[in-house]
Design a protein around this motif. Structure first.
Motif, PDB file in Angstrom:
ATOM      1  N   GLU A  17      44.979  37.428  56.079  1.00 46.08           N
ATOM      2  CA  GLU A  17      46.403  37.110  56.147  1.00 46.08           C
ATOM      3  C   GLU A  17      46.732  36.070  55.079  1.00 46.08           C
ATOM      4  O   GLU A  17      45.965  35.171  54.798  1.00 46.08           O
ATOM      5  N   SER A  18      47.875  36.206  54.457  1.00 46.54           N
ATOM      6  CA  SER A  18      48.371  35.283  53.432  1.00 46.54           C
ATOM      7  C   SER A  18      47.575  35.343  52.132  1.00 46.54           C
ATOM      8  O   SER A  18      47.618  34.417  51.337  1.00 46.54           O
ATOM      9  N   VAL A  19      46.819  36.434  51.927  1.00 48.16           N
ATOM     10  CA  VAL A  19      46.115  36.637  50.661  1.00 48.16           C
ATOM     11  C   VAL A  19      46.562  37.980  50.119  1.00 48.16           C
ATOM     12  O   VAL A  19      46.483  38.994  50.814  1.00 48.16           O
ATOM     13  N   THR A  20      47.078  37.987  48.889  1.00 47.04           N
ATOM     14  CA  THR A  20      47.532  39.236  48.292  1.00 47.04           C
ATOM     15  C   THR A  20      46.989  39.372  46.878  1.00 47.04           C
ATOM     16  O   THR A  20      46.775  38.380  46.177  1.00 47.04           O
ATOM     17  N   LEU A  21      46.778  40.616  46.494  1.00 46.60           N
ATOM     18  CA  LEU A  21      46.408  40.942  45.123  1.00 46.60           C
ATOM     19  C   LEU A  21      47.642  41.532  44.466  1.00 46.60           C
ATOM     20  O   LEU A  21      48.264  42.442  45.013  1.00 46.60           O
ATOM     21  N   GLU A  22      48.004  41.004  43.311  1.00 45.53           N
ATOM     22  CA  GLU A  22      49.180  41.493  42.606  1.00 45.53           C
ATOM     23  C   GLU A  22      48.735  42.131  41.310  1.00 45.53           C
ATOM     24  O   GLU A  22      48.067  41.503  40.492  1.00 45.53           O
ATOM     25  N   LEU A  23      49.113  43.410  41.149  1.00 45.97           N
ATOM     26  CA  LEU A  23      48.775  44.125  39.926  1.00 45.97           C
ATOM     27  C   LEU A  23      49.682  43.660  38.807  1.00 45.97           C
ATOM     28  O   LEU A  23      50.859  43.373  39.012  1.00 45.97           O
ATOM     29  N   GLY A  24      49.148  43.584  37.642  1.00 43.94           N
ATOM     30  CA  GLY A  24      49.930  43.164  36.497  1.00 43.94           C
ATOM     31  C   GLY A  24      49.010  42.881  35.336  1.00 43.94           C
ATOM     32  O   GLY A  24      47.855  43.290  35.311  1.00 43.94           O
ATOM     33  N   SER A  25      49.524  42.173  34.379  1.00 49.02           N
ATOM     34  CA  SER A  25      48.703  41.801  33.241  1.00 49.02           C
ATOM     35  C   SER A  25      48.876  40.311  33.014  1.00 49.02           C
ATOM     36  O   SER A  25      49.868  39.889  32.434  1.00 49.02           O
ATOM     37  N   PRO A  26      48.038  39.463  33.497  1.00 41.77           N
ATOM     38  CA  PRO A  26      46.799  39.773  34.228  1.00 41.77           C
ATOM     39  C   PRO A  26      47.077  40.001  35.721  1.00 41.77           C
ATOM     40  O   PRO A  26      48.128  39.639  36.240  1.00 41.77           O
TER      41      PRO A  26
END
Length: 196
Positions: free
Chosen positions: A125-134
């Motif tokens: 909970e409260s941990v997210t991975l965000e796609l992008g560069s970087p």
């Protein structure tokens, strides 16, 4: 180096034994007996609490002072045990929330970015991975204990599903690397090219 507090798991029975002690003071031998400690550990404990030296040269601890010390230690122990229990529960929750979808392992490179984000669940909970560069890992926390718990749980989740996360986040960088390699090879071929 301080002696480990091997007696902490038995603190309630030690408090009861000290409260029932017949004398108003405990000497080194009595403390060693109650705490089940060796001589050096007993002296170290007495020094921490603050003993009184008698005219005879013996050191003693007032029973009330020892009880106050033990009660403070019991409170600290309860707080630490509660923290460890919360930590264990967060690890169990992180492990239980991991997705076990075999289909993602078969064709990870064909996923859209929305699918990639959907498969990134399973983190605490409260941990997210965000796609992008970087790409980014975002951890929300209120206390340093929460941060430590969430980072450790994230590490365990990533370890348990390493190939999945590797496939989710590596294809974009691998494709860019392959394109760069192809361009370098083309440039090298063109430099060395001679018309027939």
């Amino acid at each position: 180096m301080p002696f480990p507090r091997s007696w902490l798991p038995r603190i309630r029975s030690i408090v009861a034994a000290v409260e029932d002690w017949p004398a108003e003071h405990l000497d080194r031998e009595a403390i060693a007996q109650v705490f089940a400690l060796k001589r050096r550990a007993t002296l170290s404990l007495m020094k921490e609490i603050g003993p009184i030296r008698l005219r005879t040269g013996r050191w003693i601890l007032p029973r009330e002072k020892l009880i106050a010390f033990l009660q403070a230690q019991a409170k600290e122990t309860e707080v630490e045990l509660a923290r460890k229990e919360r930590f264990t529960q967060s690890l169990l929750a992180a492990d239980a929330s991991l997705l076990r979808r075999p289909s993602i392992l078969l064709a990870p490179r064909t996923l859209s970015s929305e699918q990639r984000e959907a498969y990134a669940v399973g983190l605490p909970e409260s941990v997210t991975l965000e796609l992008g560069s970087p790409n980014q890992l975002v951890v929300e926390f209120a206390t340093i204990e929460e941060l430590a718990e969430r980072l450790l749980a994230t590490g365990i989740a990533l370890n348990n599903r390493f190939s999945l996360y590797q496939d989710l986040f590596a294809p974009q960088s691998q494709a860019a690397h392959d394109e760069d390699q192809a361009e370098r090879e083309d440039a090298e071929w063109l430099r060395n090219w001679r018309p027939d």
